[in-house]
Each structure stands twice: as structure tokens, then as C-alpha cells.
Design a protein around this motif. Structure first.
Motif, mmCIF file in Angstrom:
data_model
loop_
_atom_site.group_PDB
_atom_site.id
_atom_site.type_symbol
_atom_site.label_atom_id
_atom_site.label_comp_id
_atom_site.label_asym_id
_atom_site.label_seq_id
_atom_site.Cartn_x
_atom_site.Cartn_y
_atom_site.Cartn_z
ATOM 1 N N GLY A 146 -27.764 -97.460 -42.782
ATOM 2 C CA GLY A 146 -28.302 -96.920 -44.016
ATOM 3 C C GLY A 146 -29.500 -95.823 -43.698
ATOM 4 O O GLY A 146 -30.234 -95.648 -44.469
ATOM 5 N N GLY A 147 -29.487 -95.494 -42.374
ATOM 6 C CA GLY A 147 -30.470 -94.411 -41.888
ATOM 7 C C GLY A 147 -31.764 -95.077 -41.431
ATOM 8 O O GLY A 147 -32.465 -94.483 -40.631
ATOM 9 N N GLY A 148 -31.758 -96.313 -41.218
ATOM 10 C CA GLY A 148 -32.865 -96.975 -40.606
ATOM 11 C C GLY A 148 -32.338 -97.780 -39.455
ATOM 12 O O GLY A 148 -31.121 -97.945 -39.384
ATOM 13 N N ALA A 149 -33.361 -97.548 -38.387
ATOM 14 C CA ALA A 149 -33.016 -98.254 -37.340
ATOM 15 C C ALA A 149 -32.863 -99.766 -37.247
ATOM 16 O O ALA A 149 -33.285 -100.358 -37.963
ATOM 17 C CB ALA A 149 -34.114 -97.870 -35.967
ATOM 18 N N VAL A 150 -32.040 -100.526 -36.293
ATOM 19 C CA VAL A 150 -31.829 -101.866 -36.481
ATOM 20 C C VAL A 150 -32.413 -102.472 -35.168
ATOM 21 O O VAL A 150 -32.658 -101.729 -34.192
ATOM 22 C CB VAL A 150 -30.326 -102.187 -36.380
ATOM 23 N N ASP A 151 -32.483 -103.813 -35.401
ATOM 24 C CA ASP A 151 -33.245 -104.672 -33.999
ATOM 25 C C ASP A 151 -32.319 -105.843 -34.150
ATOM 26 O O ASP A 151 -31.996 -106.282 -35.087
ATOM 27 C CB ASP A 151 -34.664 -104.897 -34.421
ATOM 28 N N GLY A 152 -32.169 -106.281 -32.959
ATOM 29 C CA GLY A 152 -31.563 -107.676 -32.613
ATOM 30 C C GLY A 152 -30.472 -107.629 -31.674
ATOM 31 O O GLY A 152 -30.400 -106.591 -30.847
ATOM 32 N N LEU A 153 -29.452 -108.625 -31.472
ATOM 33 C CA LEU A 153 -28.500 -108.675 -30.572
ATOM 34 C C LEU A 153 -27.133 -108.165 -31.307
ATOM 35 O O LEU A 153 -26.693 -108.625 -32.417
ATOM 36 C CB LEU A 153 -28.204 -110.004 -30.064
ATOM 37 N N TYR A 154 -26.201 -107.477 -30.637
ATOM 38 C CA TYR A 154 -25.004 -106.843 -31.312
ATOM 39 C C TYR A 154 -23.986 -106.911 -30.336
ATOM 40 O O TYR A 154 -24.302 -106.459 -29.030
ATOM 41 C CB TYR A 154 -25.256 -105.360 -32.062
ATOM 42 N N PHE A 199 -19.175 -105.916 -24.651
ATOM 43 C CA PHE A 199 -20.482 -106.367 -24.335
ATOM 44 C C PHE A 199 -20.880 -107.251 -25.615
ATOM 45 O O PHE A 199 -20.959 -106.901 -26.706
ATOM 46 C CB PHE A 199 -21.448 -105.239 -24.230
ATOM 47 N N VAL A 200 -21.205 -108.602 -25.218
ATOM 48 C CA VAL A 200 -21.160 -109.740 -26.340
ATOM 49 C C VAL A 200 -22.585 -109.812 -27.094
ATOM 50 O O VAL A 200 -22.824 -109.696 -28.135
ATOM 51 C CB VAL A 200 -21.193 -111.145 -25.734
ATOM 52 N N ALA A 201 -23.423 -109.580 -26.174
ATOM 53 C CA ALA A 201 -25.059 -109.476 -27.125
ATOM 54 C C ALA A 201 -25.812 -108.564 -26.367
ATOM 55 O O ALA A 201 -26.668 -108.743 -25.577
ATOM 56 C CB ALA A 201 -25.537 -111.123 -26.756
ATOM 57 N N VAL A 202 -25.727 -107.313 -26.865
ATOM 58 C CA VAL A 202 -26.741 -106.188 -26.277
ATOM 59 C C VAL A 202 -27.812 -106.132 -26.903
ATOM 60 O O VAL A 202 -27.958 -105.922 -28.478
ATOM 61 C CB VAL A 202 -25.865 -104.952 -26.448
ATOM 62 N N PRO A 203 -29.045 -106.108 -26.428
ATOM 63 C CA PRO A 203 -30.474 -106.131 -27.228
ATOM 64 C C PRO A 203 -30.682 -104.757 -27.716
ATOM 65 O O PRO A 203 -30.155 -103.716 -26.786
ATOM 66 C CB PRO A 203 -31.222 -106.212 -26.037
ATOM 67 N N VAL A 204 -30.844 -104.540 -28.920
ATOM 68 C CA VAL A 204 -31.050 -103.328 -29.608
ATOM 69 C C VAL A 204 -32.690 -103.544 -30.247
ATOM 70 O O VAL A 204 -33.079 -104.260 -31.008
ATOM 71 C CB VAL A 204 -30.355 -103.203 -30.803
ATOM 72 N N ALA A 205 -33.510 -102.615 -29.878
ATOM 73 C CA ALA A 205 -34.751 -102.575 -30.188
ATOM 74 C C ALA A 205 -35.095 -101.091 -30.871
ATOM 75 O O ALA A 205 -34.934 -100.338 -30.160
ATOM 76 C CB ALA A 205 -35.992 -102.712 -29.074
ATOM 77 N N ASP A 206 -35.585 -101.091 -32.061
ATOM 78 C CA ASP A 206 -35.745 -99.788 -32.815
ATOM 79 C C ASP A 206 -34.369 -98.863 -32.696
ATOM 80 O O ASP A 206 -34.726 -97.706 -32.754
ATOM 81 C CB ASP A 206 -36.977 -99.125 -32.081
ATOM 82 N N GLY A 207 -33.472 -99.539 -32.900
ATOM 83 C CA GLY A 207 -32.053 -98.788 -32.672
ATOM 84 C C GLY A 207 -31.664 -98.432 -31.319
ATOM 85 O O GLY A 207 -30.399 -98.096 -31.292
ATOM 86 N N ILE A 208 -32.533 -98.707 -30.357
ATOM 87 C CA ILE A 208 -31.865 -97.945 -29.029
ATOM 88 C C ILE A 208 -31.301 -99.034 -28.336
ATOM 89 O O ILE A 208 -31.630 -100.263 -28.154
ATOM 90 C CB ILE A 208 -33.244 -97.451 -28.277
ATOM 91 N N PHE A 209 -30.129 -98.698 -27.645
ATOM 92 C CA PHE A 209 -29.146 -99.681 -26.638
ATOM 93 C C PHE A 209 -28.977 -99.072 -25.701
ATOM 94 O O PHE A 209 -29.145 -97.813 -25.557
ATOM 95 C CB PHE A 209 -28.249 -100.483 -27.692
ATOM 96 N N GLY A 210 -28.665 -99.906 -24.698
ATOM 97 C CA GLY A 210 -28.010 -99.284 -23.499
ATOM 98 C C GLY A 210 -27.270 -100.305 -22.731
ATOM 99 O O GLY A 210 -27.522 -101.438 -22.703
ATOM 100 N N VAL A 211 -25.969 -99.860 -22.255
ATOM 101 C CA VAL A 211 -25.167 -100.698 -21.390
ATOM 102 C C VAL A 211 -24.583 -99.973 -20.164
ATOM 103 O O VAL A 211 -24.857 -98.674 -20.131
ATOM 104 C CB VAL A 211 -24.026 -101.274 -22.311
ATOM 105 N N THR A 212 -23.989 -100.622 -19.137
ATOM 106 C CA THR A 212 -23.326 -99.846 -18.345
ATOM 107 C C THR A 212 -21.892 -100.262 -18.078
ATOM 108 O O THR A 212 -21.657 -101.394 -17.983
ATOM 109 C CB THR A 212 -24.176 -100.526 -16.919
ATOM 110 N N LEU A 213 -21.072 -99.317 -18.219
ATOM 111 C CA LEU A 213 -19.516 -99.364 -18.042
ATOM 112 C C LEU A 213 -19.401 -99.593 -16.600
ATOM 113 O O LEU A 213 -19.856 -98.958 -15.802
ATOM 114 C CB LEU A 213 -19.028 -98.160 -18.820
ATOM 115 N N GLY A 214 -18.370 -100.437 -16.396
ATOM 116 C CA GLY A 214 -17.948 -100.746 -15.138
ATOM 117 C C GLY A 214 -18.441 -101.934 -14.379
ATOM 118 O O GLY A 214 -18.459 -102.162 -13.383
ATOM 119 N N THR A 215 -19.353 -102.637 -15.129
ATOM 120 C CA THR A 215 -19.942 -103.858 -14.826
ATOM 121 C C THR A 215 -18.575 -105.233 -14.444
ATOM 122 O O THR A 215 -19.010 -106.044 -13.710
ATOM 123 C CB THR A 215 -21.238 -104.415 -15.610
ATOM 124 N N ASP A 216 -17.915 -105.043 -15.345
ATOM 125 C CA ASP A 216 -16.956 -105.957 -15.228
ATOM 126 C C ASP A 216 -15.670 -105.417 -14.204
ATOM 127 O O ASP A 216 -15.205 -106.051 -13.557
ATOM 128 C CB ASP A 216 -16.257 -106.464 -16.600
#
Length: 123
Positions: free
Chosen positions: A33-41, A62-79
Motif C-alpha cells: 500500500g505504498g509503505g515499506a515493510v519489515d520482517g521475514l518473508y 527462500f523461506v525467511a528473507v529478512p526485509v528492513a525498511d522494505g529492502i531485501f537481498g538474496v543470491t540465486l544459485g545458492t541451492d
């Protein structure tokens, strides 16, 4: 809760040697809804061979990706390592957040490492 990826940035992870990296760093911003989210997604990222429809040529969950102020990062190719076959032709990245419908696919483009290696002649 509908989450949106407002930006995706991809780059090849640095290699420990001259070998071509087999991972791809992907980051983005999630908002509700326009606002950044926090938590695990939970995120599912898939690489497709078409902008719409087509076939998934790669998928990683990715089961539990940390998200802070809406920002996330993952690395494809780890599995399962990424290979040249995953990028044979135009490709699009699709992100699914939790049980929400998939977000609009984003086209993948070259990064400096790939552009340099593409110009090499091996004999």
C-alpha cells in the motif's frame, strides 16, 4: 497483504578466481500500500524464457528473507548453481512473495562481468 517489488537490481557475485560466477545477487524493495515493510518473508524467484507464459528455466525458494525498511537481498544459485543454459536467450525474473500472486516479470540484462567474458575468444 499485497507486496510489490518496486525495484530489482541484479549483479553477478564476485568470483574467488577467474571462473565465471554461478550465482546472481538480486535485491529489491517490498512495499504494501505504498509503505515499506519489515520482517521475514518467503520469496520464490524464477527465471522464465518469456515475458508472459513460457517456461521457468530456474526456480529457487527462500523461506525467511529478512526485509528492513522494505529492502531485501538474496543470491540465486545458492541451492542449485546457475549455468549458461539458464541464460540462453532473453530471460525474465519473476518474484512471488508469500502466497501472493507473482509480481510482473522484469527482464534480465547483462552485467559487466558477462559483457567482458562475451568478448573473449577461447582457443
Amino acid at each position: 497483504m499485497r507486496l510489490l517489488v518496486l525495484a530489482l537490481l541484479g549483479s553477478l557475485a564476485p568470483a574467488a578466481s577467474a571462473d565465471v560466477p554461478s550465482t546472481l545477487a538480486v535485491g529489491g524493495r517490498l512495499a504494501n500500500g505504498g509503505g515499506a515493510v519489515d520482517g521475514l518473508y518467503g520469496l520464490t524467484l524464477q527465471i522464465f524464457d518469456a515475458e508472459n507464459g513460457g517456461a521457468a528455466v530456474y526456480s529457487e525458494v527462500f523461506v525467511a528473507v529478512p526485509v528492513a525498511d522494505g529492502i531485501f537481498g538474496v543470491t540465486l544459485g545458492t541451492d542449485t548453481p546457475l549455468t549458461a543454459a539458464h541464460f540462453a536467450g532473453p530471460r525474465w525474473l519473476e518474484v512471488t512473495v508469500e502466497a501472493d500472486p507473482p509480481l510482473t516479470r522484469a527482464p534480465l540484462s547483462s552485467v559487466p562481468f558477462a559483457m567482458i567474458s562475451g568478448g573473449l575468444s577461447c582457443t
